[in-house]
Design a protein around this motif. Structure first.
Motif, PDB file in Angstrom:
ATOM      1  N   GLY A 287      44.893  35.348  53.612  1.00  0.00           N
ATOM      2  CA  GLY A 287      45.266  36.704  53.219  1.00  0.00           C
ATOM      3  C   GLY A 287      44.313  37.309  52.198  1.00  0.00           C
ATOM      4  O   GLY A 287      44.642  38.280  51.527  1.00  0.00           O
ATOM      5  N   ILE A 288      43.111  36.725  52.070  1.00  0.00           N
ATOM      6  CA  ILE A 288      42.173  37.220  51.054  1.00  0.00           C
ATOM      7  C   ILE A 288      41.431  38.456  51.558  1.00  0.00           C
ATOM      8  O   ILE A 288      41.200  39.399  50.817  1.00  0.00           O
ATOM      9  CB  ILE A 288      41.207  36.094  50.632  1.00  0.00           C
ATOM     10  N   ILE A 289      41.067  38.456  52.842  1.00  0.00           N
ATOM     11  CA  ILE A 289      40.447  39.677  53.373  1.00  0.00           C
ATOM     12  C   ILE A 289      41.245  40.215  54.562  1.00  0.00           C
ATOM     13  O   ILE A 289      41.815  39.461  55.340  1.00  0.00           O
ATOM     14  CB  ILE A 289      38.969  39.493  53.801  1.00  0.00           C
TER      15      ILE A 289
ATOM     16  N   GLU B 264      35.582  38.375  42.612  1.00  0.00           N
ATOM     17  CA  GLU B 264      35.550  39.651  41.903  1.00  0.00           C
ATOM     18  C   GLU B 264      36.191  40.768  42.736  1.00  0.00           C
ATOM     19  O   GLU B 264      37.024  41.526  42.236  1.00  0.00           O
ATOM     20  CB  GLU B 264      34.085  39.982  41.579  1.00  0.00           C
ATOM     21  N   SER B 265      35.812  40.836  44.021  1.00  0.00           N
ATOM     22  CA  SER B 265      36.226  41.993  44.814  1.00  0.00           C
ATOM     23  C   SER B 265      37.595  41.850  45.458  1.00  0.00           C
ATOM     24  O   SER B 265      38.319  42.816  45.594  1.00  0.00           O
ATOM     25  CB  SER B 265      35.222  42.246  45.940  1.00  0.00           C
ATOM     26  N   PHE B 266      37.922  40.654  45.877  1.00  0.00           N
ATOM     27  CA  PHE B 266      39.183  40.505  46.611  1.00  0.00           C
ATOM     28  C   PHE B 266      40.269  39.835  45.787  1.00  0.00           C
ATOM     29  O   PHE B 266      41.454  39.959  46.087  1.00  0.00           O
ATOM     30  CB  PHE B 266      38.951  39.710  47.907  1.00  0.00           C
ATOM     31  N   LEU B 267      39.861  39.088  44.771  1.00  0.00           N
ATOM     32  CA  LEU B 267      40.871  38.430  43.929  1.00  0.00           C
ATOM     33  C   LEU B 267      40.903  39.049  42.537  1.00  0.00           C
ATOM     34  O   LEU B 267      41.548  38.536  41.635  1.00  0.00           O
ATOM     35  CB  LEU B 267      40.593  36.925  43.859  1.00  0.00           C
ATOM     36  N   PHE B 268      40.191  40.128  42.363  1.00  0.00           N
ATOM     37  CA  PHE B 268      40.232  40.902  41.129  1.00  0.00           C
ATOM     38  C   PHE B 268      39.988  40.010  39.907  1.00  0.00           C
ATOM     39  O   PHE B 268      40.643  40.134  38.889  1.00  0.00           O
ATOM     40  CB  PHE B 268      41.557  41.674  41.036  1.00  0.00           C
ATOM     41  N   GLY B 269      39.038  39.082  40.083  1.00  0.00           N
ATOM     42  CA  GLY B 269      38.620  38.238  38.967  1.00  0.00           C
ATOM     43  C   GLY B 269      39.474  37.006  38.746  1.00  0.00           C
ATOM     44  O   GLY B 269      39.185  36.191  37.869  1.00  0.00           O
ATOM     45  N   ASP B 270      40.518  36.854  39.551  1.00  0.00           N
ATOM     46  CA  ASP B 270      41.427  35.716  39.344  1.00  0.00           C
ATOM     47  C   ASP B 270      40.862  34.468  40.051  1.00  0.00           C
ATOM     48  O   ASP B 270      41.188  34.177  41.200  1.00  0.00           O
ATOM     49  CB  ASP B 270      42.805  36.077  39.905  1.00  0.00           C
TER      50      ASP B 270
ATOM     51  N   GLU C   2      33.907  45.553  53.690  1.00  0.00           N
ATOM     52  CA  GLU C   2      33.342  45.423  52.335  1.00  0.00           C
ATOM     53  C   GLU C   2      32.411  44.213  52.270  1.00  0.00           C
ATOM     54  O   GLU C   2      31.351  44.250  51.642  1.00  0.00           O
ATOM     55  CB  GLU C   2      34.476  45.196  51.329  1.00  0.00           C
TER      56      GLU C   2
END
Lengths: 654, 89
Positions: B36-38, B15-21, B45
């Motif tokens: 490269g996710i965080i 939800e927070s780092f992949l914007f729901g993808d 966060e």
């Protein structure tokens, strides 16, 4: 100064074609315009040139396109030849006579005498087109560093060229499609690379190259390349640092002196940093009547440098004019920024530059000196230090202390200060081996930027397939690259790609010329560039102290508070600029899922969440900011060029 | 190790780092930083999420890749800090 456009080959209505092209770039030349065309004769193709003029040198004369005395050559020229005075004297000594006092005629005569070899004699920022009736060919050339722009395309067998792509789009039948590879490059490297532009089918002539076009096609050659000594030799030619300093001083003085040549007053920009302060100080020495200086101030303390600008103005005894740039200002000019930049952007930093050029123009100034280029040429950017620390860490991967140096590099990034050594090492890929990766210095930036591709739609991802912009960049590196010192490799990547592709274009020429202002950059004088390239790395980045020799040259000319201040990169508010208060209507509409779906480039669902995050989070982070600005600007680009394929000067001024 | 903690963490990351993808979701053992996710802001966060949702305090010294660089590592860390046994998912 100026803008130009033209064609080689057949067009149905030469006058109408040339006028339409000139209208599209009228903002580059508010002081006059001129046209030249010759119809096809036998095997000689038809040719046309249009010129819009910003009059700086010899304003009452030197009209363009300019014809040679015998009428066989016609020149349209954008920019300046700073050493034209010396070249003119040489030509006179060889028996040439001149009708005008300006640099345009010097360029024409020099080409007449030397042909393409004239390029190596020019010290200037230029792009020009010469119709050479003797050889029945068109000659196009661009300056060494890529200050002045030049775009071209071929349509229906006719070759077209122009200072900005929007002039080419006025040609009936030249369509406007987003080049998806260019989009991927922007979302990885900040700008398209090589000859690619955001417009499918439209190319940009690369810096330091020239093009000959005739009835049979085009050929491009290079006349200058940025070069560095082999790493093995990089330390050998240290010579005497004092002698280097003296030479640097002489070059700086001369590079500035010849950039003050103009028949109109020349001003200077003051960012508050070392580079522009030094240029302004050097210029002030040659401006006994006083120098006008100009600055940008921000509401946001992390971007604002006005305290340093005021210190410098006080030191120089000049009254500095300042334009304040708020987030709302950035949002309101951003659509115009994209029309002028002609490419999607992942940063807003060009927007304040457009406000600055408006301020300069309102004050009656057409020419300004800036400090642009010093960070590339003398190794000022944080990315150079970061690469050095990453190499230092990689040599002892278990070290708990070495990665703490990353905190020192980025004092302005609060998020980093709380991180442990192990986290810092992980973020900066500090344990990655530097061996055999030509992009080692830039990998963190590339990876962080490319994170924004998360929002690419499945369709776009499928169309891009296995395309890798970083690999593409590697394929453009010269063979000798691998022999250079790591600092020089990193400097090359900045100077050869980001400098022309983003700094000098999106943030430079296009924003200045949007208000008819010409920027001049003493640090990009090719003599200085060549001198600095040969300097040993430690005279540029000494330990973690950037621009070592330049700093030495500045002492005595600048207050210690400017010389010793912590370098602050030029940045502007990103997503926050667009989402203050209720958010601009146009911004919201660019993130409308229906619109995004119709564009087909970005995933509407995740992009919707991105918008929400940027709207609600205090610090959305690098990737979110990058993606937000990139998606917004891509939408604005599509709107500016696809929906209205024939923008007019009136449209640009709106 | 698939625990309730891990599934909470995974949902937060998507939800927070992949914007729901969810299609871009990492494997449980995959490095979030290397993928490269965080980034450095993302870690903070993540720390706020762990503290808020699981009522634990993350000491500065605990902010390390060892504890926070994969879904699995984070779940193990939460379990250790909260002293609760993981429930099977």
């Amino acid at each position: 100064m100026c803008g130009f456009s033209g064609y080689l080959g057949h067009v149905d209505a030469p006058d109408r074609t040339l006028v339409a092209m000139a209208d599209a770039i009228a903002h580059r030349g508010p002081d006059g315009r001129g046209f030249f065309h010759a119809d096809r004769k036998g095997r000689t193709p038809g040719v046309g040139l249009a010129h819009v003029r910003l009059a700086i040198i010899d304003p009452s004369d030197s009209l363009q396109p300019m014809l040679s005395a015998d009428g066989t050559l016609a020149l349209a020229f954008n920019g300046e030849i700073f050493n034209y005075t010396e070249l003119r004297q040489d030509l006179i000594a060889r028996g040439h006579t001149f009708r005008t006092s300006g640099d345009t005629e010097v360029l024409l005569k020099l080409y007449e005498e030397m042909g393409e070899a004239c390029l190596s004699r020019l010290n200037g920022d230029f792009a020009f087109a010469i119709w050479d009736g003797r050889r029945k060919c068109l000659f196009l050339a661009r300056d060494r560093m890529g200050v002045r722009p030049l775009f071209y395309t071929r349509h229906g067998g006719t070759f077209y060229f122009a200072s900005e792509a929007k002039a080419l789009l006025t040609v009936p039948g030249i369509g406007c499609d987003l080049d998806l590879i260019a989009l991927d490059q922007i979302f990885t490297l900040w700008s398209p690379i090589g000859q690619r532009t955001a417009f499918s089918g439209i190319s940009e002539l690369e810096p330091g190259t020239f093009l000959r076009a005739d009835a049979s096609g085009e050929r491009i050659d290079s006349y200058w390349q940025l070069d560095f000594p082999d790493a093995a030799d990089a330390f050998r030619d240290t010579g005497d640092p004092d002698a280097s300093l003296e030479q640097l001083n002489d070059l700086l003085v001369d590079a500035t002196r010849i950039r003050l040549r103009a028949d109109v007053p020349v001003g200077a920009c003051l960012s508050g940093g070392l580079d522009s302060s030094l240029v302004a100080a050097l210029a002030a020495e040659h401006a006994p009547q006083g120098l006008r200086t100009f600055s940008i101030a921000f509401d946001t303390p992390e971007h604002d440098e006005s305290a340093f600008q005021q210190q410098m103005a006080l030191h120089l005894g000049v009254s500095n004019d300042t334009v304040n740039c708020s987030g709302g200002d950035i949002a309101s000019v951003f659509p115009q920024v994209i029309r002028l930049a002609e490419k999607p952007l992942i940063r807003t930093a060009p927007a304040p530059m457009l406000k600055l050029s408006a301020l300069i123009r309102e004050n009656g100034i057409k020419v300004v000196l800036t400090g642009e280029g010093a960070d590339e040429v003398f190794a000022g950017y944080d990315i150079f230090k970061e690469a050095r620390v990453r190499r230092f860490c990689a040599r002892q991967p278990g070290s708990r202390l070495r990665p703490l140096l990353f905190r020192r590099l980025y004092p302005y990034l609060p998020g980093l200060q709380k991180q442990s050594a192990a986290s810092l090492a992980a973020f900066f890929g500090a344990h990655a081996s530097a061996d055999d990766d030509p992009l080692f210095s830039h990998r963190p930036r590339i990876a962080n930027t490319a994170g924004a591709k998360l929002f690419f739609s499945d369709d776009l991802k499928a169309r891009l397939g296995a395309y890798d912009a970083a690999e593409d960049l590697i394929s453009l590196l010269p063979e000798r690259f691998s022999r250079w010192h790591p600092l020089h490799q990193a400097q090359y990547l900045e100077t050869r790609f980001l400098l022309p592709g983003y700094i000098l274009s999106s943030q430079g020429d296009r924003m200045a010329m949007g208000n008819g202002v010409e920027g001049r950059f003493p640090f990009l004088d090719h003599r200085l560039v060549e001198f600095a390239a040969k300097l040993p790395p430690e005279l540029k980045l000494r330990g973690l102290e950037e621009k070592y020799l330049l700093r030495k040259a500045a002492s005595g000319r600048l207050p210690a508070s400017i010389i010793n201040r912590v370098k602050q990169p030029y940045r502007a508010p990103d997503s926050k600029a667009f989402l203050g208060g209720t958010g601009s209507d146009y911004v919201r509409s660019q993130f409308d899922p229906v619109r995004l779906k119709a564009q087909g480039l970005f995933n509407p669902a995740s992009t919707g969440k991105l918008y929400e995050k940027c709207a609600t989070s205090e610090a959305p982070g690098f990737r979110a900011d990058t993606a937000f600005v990139g998606i917004l600007s891509t939408g604005l680009w599509l709107e500016a060029f696809r929906a209205t394929s024939k923008p007019t000067a009136a449209g640009l001024a709106a | 190790m698939s625990t309730v903690f891990a599934s909470f963490v995974r949902a937060f990351i998507v939800e927070s780092f992949l914007f729901g993808d969810a299609s871009a979701a990492p494997a449980d053992g995959e490095s979030l930083i290397a993928a490269g996710i965080i980034d450095s802001t993302g870690v903070l966060e993540l720390v706020a999420f762990v503290e808020d949702c699981f009522s634990v305090t993350v000491e500065d010294a605990d902010i390390t890749p060892e504890n926070l660089d994969s879904i699995e590592a984070i779940a193990t860390y939460i379990q250790k800090k909260s002293g609760r046994a993981p429930l099977a998912a």
